[in-house]
Design a protein around this motif. Sequence first.
Motif, mmCIF file in Angstrom:
data_model
loop_
_atom_site.group_PDB
_atom_site.id
_atom_site.type_symbol
_atom_site.label_atom_id
_atom_site.label_comp_id
_atom_site.label_asym_id
_atom_site.label_seq_id
_atom_site.Cartn_x
_atom_site.Cartn_y
_atom_site.Cartn_z
ATOM 1 N N ARG A 1 55.288 66.378 126.302
ATOM 2 C CA ARG A 1 54.609 65.842 125.126
ATOM 3 C C ARG A 1 55.139 64.450 124.785
ATOM 4 N NH1 ARG A 1 55.921 70.572 121.224
ATOM 5 N NH2 ARG A 1 57.780 70.340 122.505
ATOM 6 N N MET A 2 56.454 64.287 124.924
ATOM 7 C CA MET A 2 57.052 62.997 124.622
ATOM 8 C C MET A 2 56.610 61.945 125.648
ATOM 9 S SD MET A 2 61.029 61.903 124.059
ATOM 10 C CE MET A 2 61.254 63.118 122.780
ATOM 11 N N ASP B 1 60.505 65.908 127.989
ATOM 12 C CA ASP B 1 59.476 66.749 127.394
ATOM 13 C C ASP B 1 58.108 66.153 127.729
ATOM 14 O OD1 ASP B 1 57.994 68.458 125.842
ATOM 15 O OD2 ASP B 1 58.645 67.613 123.917
ATOM 16 N N SER C 1 53.810 61.967 127.327
ATOM 17 C CA SER C 1 52.413 61.681 127.028
ATOM 18 C C SER C 1 52.284 60.744 125.830
ATOM 19 C CB SER C 1 51.673 62.990 126.744
ATOM 20 O OG SER C 1 50.366 62.739 126.320
ATOM 21 N N GLU C 2 53.056 61.002 124.792
ATOM 22 C CA GLU C 2 53.039 60.145 123.612
ATOM 23 C C GLU C 2 53.531 58.741 123.952
ATOM 24 O OE1 GLU C 2 52.514 59.215 119.480
ATOM 25 O OE2 GLU C 2 51.678 60.682 120.851
#
Length: 64
Positions: A15-16, A13, A18-19
């Motif tokens: 977003r994951m 993912d 990036s986090e």
Amino acid sequence: MAKALLGHVGGPDPRMVSEMRRLQQRVRDLEAELIRLQAQNDALAAAAHEEFVPGVQDREPALT
């Protein structure tokens, strides 16, 4: 179930990812700050030690 499998097979993912990158950078920043603070603490401790422990040149001559 099909959506879960599709998401798993589709790759990570964004977003994951990036986090995870953000957290890794934060860890690196904190480690660098820790090293800087330890060096600063060591310097302060050495200065405080020198202040309280007189050196050879600071000693008074012995009475004869």
